[in-house]
Design an enzyme around this catalytic site. Structure first.
Site, PDB file in Angstrom:
ATOM      1  N   GLU A 133       0.793  -1.220   0.000  1.00 20.79           N
ATOM      2  CA  GLU A 133       0.000   0.000   0.000  1.00 20.79           C
ATOM      3  C   GLU A 133       0.829   1.275   0.000  1.00 20.79           C
ATOM      4  O   GLU A 133       0.442   2.260  -0.575  1.00 20.79           O
ATOM      5  CB  GLU A 133      -0.864   0.054   1.258  1.00 20.79           C
ATOM      6  CG  GLU A 133      -1.999  -0.906   1.235  1.00 20.79           C
ATOM      7  CD  GLU A 133      -2.664  -0.955   2.589  1.00 20.79           C
ATOM      8  OE1 GLU A 133      -2.788  -2.064   3.106  1.00 20.79           O
ATOM      9  OE2 GLU A 133      -3.028   0.098   3.108  1.00 20.79           O
ATOM     10  N   GLU A 145     -15.296  -0.129   4.901  1.00 20.35           N
ATOM     11  CA  GLU A 145     -14.114  -0.798   5.415  1.00 20.35           C
ATOM     12  C   GLU A 145     -14.190  -0.809   6.928  1.00 20.35           C
ATOM     13  O   GLU A 145     -14.465   0.196   7.564  1.00 20.35           O
ATOM     14  CB  GLU A 145     -12.839  -0.085   4.986  1.00 20.35           C
ATOM     15  CG  GLU A 145     -11.611  -0.874   5.400  1.00 20.35           C
ATOM     16  CD  GLU A 145     -10.313  -0.131   5.180  1.00 20.35           C
ATOM     17  OE1 GLU A 145      -9.376  -0.762   4.712  1.00 20.35           O
ATOM     18  OE2 GLU A 145     -10.237   1.053   5.506  1.00 20.35           O
TER      19      GLU A 145
END
Ligand SMILES: *[C@@H]1O[C@H](CO)[C@@H](O)[C@H](O)[C@H]1NC(C)=O
Ligand SMILES: *[C@@H]1O[C@H](CO)[C@@H](O)[C@H](O)[C@H]1NC(C)=O
Length: 324
Positions: A133, A145
């Site tokens: 990421e 999320e």
């Protein structure tokens, strides 16, 4: 004089049109199998997961499509060997990528259960998974999320360069962090918590879900959550051929360009739906145990030994629509 009036007029027109978008992609049921890809890749966040390819997902009924239903689920029958691969699950990504756009997910059910870490988000998929990421230019964990059924939902923006959010903004949610730059904030990103528990996990599933919508322009990012049992803009819920986000009211999360060059921070993003277990975030033991989950998520014993607890670890998605 004329030129000036024209410029003013032109800018009024562009503002008036700015919130109107036309439907470009209507992803429903079977076409997730041809216009999205299943990604059998390792989880860079170290989840106890084994993402399978499309043939395996269909054969094992982890991916199931029928009419306006897409189911994506985890294996809920196998006890895992602790030295073998993780729990079978699915990660799918849109083949198309988008710059400025509105994306909407009509979700009926999302994965729930201890150790589950589901996400519906966007990033530049061509940078994945190399470097994880941190190396991504910018990613937009804009929608659903969370971890371990802990509500409410957090909507978070992660950027690859300096970007921060003002503490006071016109949004119904509550900021949890203002620094979006993954290089300076330990990859926490700048998050906003939705105001109601029904935005995530079991409470969301109890009301048969709802809609998340994200608008990305060069000046701002807005995210709205509309529960299925509440008032919803008709153009959003009906899948209209055009939409006007100006009529959608105060967003749940608002990320303005005050101290963030939104126009240059994000490149073309793919849409991703995934479900992993434990891993770098969900495994944080304080979150895990405060959610009332048994044992130690980081040790992965729970994921290995309790397949039946993943019976509700599934997405039921009616549609994903993209407007440009
Ligand atoms: C799944 O999604 C989360 C975002 O919530 C991300 O951090 C994680 O790396 C993803 N895993 C994979 C393999 O895509
Ligand atoms: C596959 O999953 C769907 C959705 O949950 C279910 O309706 C169907 O019966 C399952 N098929 C098999 C063969 O188990």
């Amino acid at each position: 004089m004329h030129a000036t009036s024209f410029a003013i007029l032109a800018s009024c027109i562009s503002q008036a049109l700015a919130a109107t978008y036309a439907l470009s992609d209507n992803y429903v049921g079977n076409n997730f199998l041809t216009t999205w890809e299943h990604q059998a890749i390792p989880d860079p966040t170290n989840g106890r997961v084994n993402y399978v390819d499309q043939a395996t997902a269909l054969a094992d009924n982890l991916t199931f499509v029928s009419g306006d239903t897409l189911i994506l689920r985890a294996d809920d029958t196998t006890v895992l060997d602790s030295s073998g691969p993780g729990r079978n699950s699915v990660r799918i990504q849109s083949l198309k990528s988008y710059t400025t756009h509105v994306s909407i997910i009509d979700v009926r059910h999302m994965p729930q259960g201890c150790s589950t870490w589901p996400a519906f988000w966007e990033t530049d998929g061509s940078n994945w998974p190399n470097g994880g990421e941190i190396d991504i230019v910018s990613s937009l964990f804009y929608s659903i999320e969370g971890v371990n059924d802990v509500t409410p939902n957090a909507m978070t923006v992660h950027t690859g360069a300096a970007c921060s959010m003002p503490s006071s903004r016109t949004e119904t949610g509550t900021p949890t962090g203002l620094d979006c730059d993954v290089n300076t904030d330990g990859n926490d990103g700048c998050g906003v918590q939705a105001p109601t528990a029904d935005s995530y996990g079991p409470p969301l599933n109890t009301i048969s879900g709802g809609w998340y919508a994200m608008e990305r322009t060069n000046d701002f990012i807005k995210v709205w959550f509309f529960p299925r049992n509440g008032a919803t803009p008709p153009d959003l819920s009906s899948g209209a051929s055009s939409i006007d986000t100006d009529n959608w009211g105060t967003p749940t999360a608002f990320f303005p360009n005050t101290d963030c060059d939104i126009g240059s921070q994000f490149d073309a993003n793919n849409i991703i739906i995934n479900l992993t277990f434990c891993g770098d975030w969900a495994g944080i033991s304080s979150i895990y145990s405060s959610a009332g989950c048994p044992g130690d998520c980081c040790g992965t014993d729970f994921v290995n030994n309790n397949p039946a607890s993943f019976a509700n670890a599934y997405w039921d998605i009616a549609a994903v629509r993209v407007y440009e």
